[in-house]
Design a protein around this motif. Structure first.
Motif, mmCIF file in Angstrom:
data_model
loop_
_atom_site.group_PDB
_atom_site.id
_atom_site.type_symbol
_atom_site.label_atom_id
_atom_site.label_comp_id
_atom_site.label_asym_id
_atom_site.label_seq_id
_atom_site.Cartn_x
_atom_site.Cartn_y
_atom_site.Cartn_z
ATOM 1 N N SER A 171 38.679 17.353 49.507
ATOM 2 C CA SER A 171 39.900 17.911 48.921
ATOM 3 C C SER A 171 40.057 19.365 49.301
ATOM 4 O O SER A 171 39.113 20.011 49.776
ATOM 5 N N VAL A 172 41.261 19.883 49.090
ATOM 6 C CA VAL A 172 41.538 21.311 49.209
ATOM 7 C C VAL A 172 42.244 21.751 47.939
ATOM 8 O O VAL A 172 42.915 20.950 47.269
ATOM 9 N N GLN A 173 42.092 23.013 47.599
ATOM 10 C CA GLN A 173 42.765 23.542 46.417
ATOM 11 C C GLN A 173 43.101 25.007 46.617
ATOM 12 O O GLN A 173 42.488 25.699 47.443
ATOM 13 N N VAL A 174 44.097 25.468 45.868
ATOM 14 C CA VAL A 174 44.468 26.874 45.830
ATOM 15 C C VAL A 174 44.116 27.408 44.452
ATOM 16 O O VAL A 174 44.521 26.837 43.429
ATOM 17 N N LEU A 175 43.360 28.494 44.432
ATOM 18 C CA LEU A 175 42.981 29.133 43.178
ATOM 19 C C LEU A 175 43.528 30.551 43.132
ATOM 20 O O LEU A 175 43.607 31.238 44.153
ATOM 21 N N ASP A 176 43.907 30.985 41.943
ATOM 22 C CA ASP A 176 44.278 32.368 41.718
ATOM 23 C C ASP A 176 42.994 33.193 41.693
ATOM 24 O O ASP A 176 42.089 32.913 40.894
ATOM 25 N N VAL A 177 42.877 34.175 42.552
ATOM 26 C CA VAL A 177 41.628 34.911 42.691
ATOM 27 C C VAL A 177 41.298 35.691 41.418
ATOM 28 O O VAL A 177 40.143 35.746 40.998
ATOM 29 N N GLU A 178 42.290 36.294 40.783
ATOM 30 C CA GLU A 178 42.032 37.132 39.616
ATOM 31 C C GLU A 178 41.603 36.314 38.402
ATOM 32 O O GLU A 178 40.632 36.651 37.717
ATOM 33 N N SER A 179 42.303 35.221 38.134
ATOM 34 C CA SER A 179 42.019 34.437 36.931
ATOM 35 C C SER A 179 41.093 33.252 37.187
ATOM 36 O O SER A 179 40.472 32.732 36.252
ATOM 37 N N GLY A 180 41.025 32.796 38.435
ATOM 38 C CA GLY A 180 40.240 31.614 38.752
ATOM 39 C C GLY A 180 40.956 30.308 38.460
ATOM 40 O O GLY A 180 40.402 29.228 38.675
#
Length: 381
Positions: A244-253
């Motif tokens: 799988s692939v995912q996009v995460l918000d770096v600041e909040s996770g």
């Protein structure tokens, strides 16, 4: 997760090919046209406006592999910081350490970081016993610094992540404890890095300052950071379940989007780390060549799968602002490095061999690899 396919011995095979002086698609060229962007052929870096630059040694980082670039240009384009590997004793990756008389704890090599100034061709040692470097838009540098100078047989190369606010500033330790780290890139003011544990398992970390360390994604690898540095596109391989692939918000996770790769074109399979993010598109290496994804609106969608015959592809990069061309590198059947220039419209990749007569060393072929800065955001030049 993709790092398990990369062993130190495999990287050393490539490393042995980088001491030279100076083709996935049906087309091939031994001379012009040349690849776009910066790239290295042995110790020579091509693509600078003023012409090629000769480094003091080939840029290589066997302890990091392709997880992070071996050479990183400064945000203003003047300098190149790069990893080098100086053998203390010959280590033939085709033979076991026992067959070579190498005992556990024997010093084998010294990893170091060097700094090359393209304005005057000065080339100086930046740090001994160090590798994997990230260069922030404001000039701050981060890298891994080993607890010992030398890499020793069968001894984990542990150390710290350190940060310099400028080239002249002293290093400051940001990691909480000594471990096996690999620096990946800056995401704004946060530093993205890997922590390697037993079995080559990787956790993606974010360091927000000295001693401020958090896990962004366990058992994952970084494909690319968004242009504004606020999001990370990550991959997980079949060892952790469905690829799988995912996009995460770096600041909040927090997770912004996720895509199960088993539900799209089966030619994609799993994707690799060290790709590129331009606008709303991400490119990554795949089981059959290249995969281009559209990212936005809380979704990830496969936009195109480009099949590239031959060996695996590494470090794909968008070569233009529209995302129509992609550069990457691979190996031919003989193991020689080949740079790719792929046209998404025609789905054809031109195989390029800059310095086609360049020779490797110790019986191994020459290595060609792109030079780039994965940190985001970066100034527009």
């Amino acid at each position: 997760m993709a790092f398990t396919k990369l062993t130190l011995a495999a990287v050393l095979l490539a490393l042995a090919a980088t001491g030279c002086g100076a083709g996935g698609g049906p087309s091939e060229a031994a001379g012009p046209p040349q690849p776009p962007g910066l790239y290295a052929v042995g110790a020579t870096v091509f693509g600078f406006p003023g012409g090629p630059s000769r480094l003091a040694a080939p840029p290589v980082a066997p302890l990091a592999g392709w997880l992070t670039p071996a050479a990183v240009p400064s945000p203003d384009g003047r300098y190149v910081a790069y990893s080098v590997w100086k053998e203390i004793r010959r280590d033939d990756p085709k033979l076991s350490w026992t067959d070579q008389g190498i005992e556990p704890g024997d010093p084998l090599a010294t990893p170091s970081l060097r700094l090359h100034d393209t304005a005057n061709e000065a080339d100086v040692l930046l740090e001994e016993g160090a590798f994997s470097l990230a260069w922030r838009a404001d000039g701050a540098l981060a890298y891994f610094k080993g607890a010992e100078r030398d890499y020793r047989a069968a001894v984990p190369y542990a150390g710290d992540i350190v940060v310099r606010s400028s080239l002249e500033a002293p290093p400051e330790v940001w990691s909480l404890e000594r471990a096996r780290y690999i620096v990946a890139g800056w995401a704004g003011s946060g530093l993205v890095a890997y922590r390697e544990s037993e079995g080559e398992a990787l956790d993606v970390l974010v360091l927000d300052g000295p001693g401020r360390v958090r896990v962004l994604a366990a058992n994952s690898a970084l494909v690319a950071l968004s242009p504004d540095g606020r999001q990370a596109f990550l991959e997980q391989g079949p060892a952790q379940g469905r690829p799988s692939v995912q996009v995460l918000d770096v600041e909040s996770g927090k997770q912004v989007a996720r895509l199960d790769l088993t539900r799209i074109d089966p030619a994609v399979g799993a994707v690799g780390y060290a790709g590129d993010w331009r606008g709303g598109r991400v490119v990554a290496s795949s089981a059959s060549g290249l995969a281009v994804f559209r990212v936005g609106g809380g979704r990830i969608a496969l936009e195109q799968a480009v099949r590239v015959p031959g060996q695996g592809i590494s470090e794909p990069r968008f070569a233009d602002s529209a995302g129509r061309r992609i550069t990457a590198w691979t190996e031919d059947k003989a193991g020689a490095g080949v740079l790719l220039d792929c046209d998404r419209a025609t789905k054809r990749c031109l195989r390029l061999r800059p310095l086609p007569r360049a020779r490797g060393m110790l019986g191994f072929p020459v290595w060609r690899r792109p030079v780039y800065n994965p940190s985001r955001p970066l100034p527009i030049r």
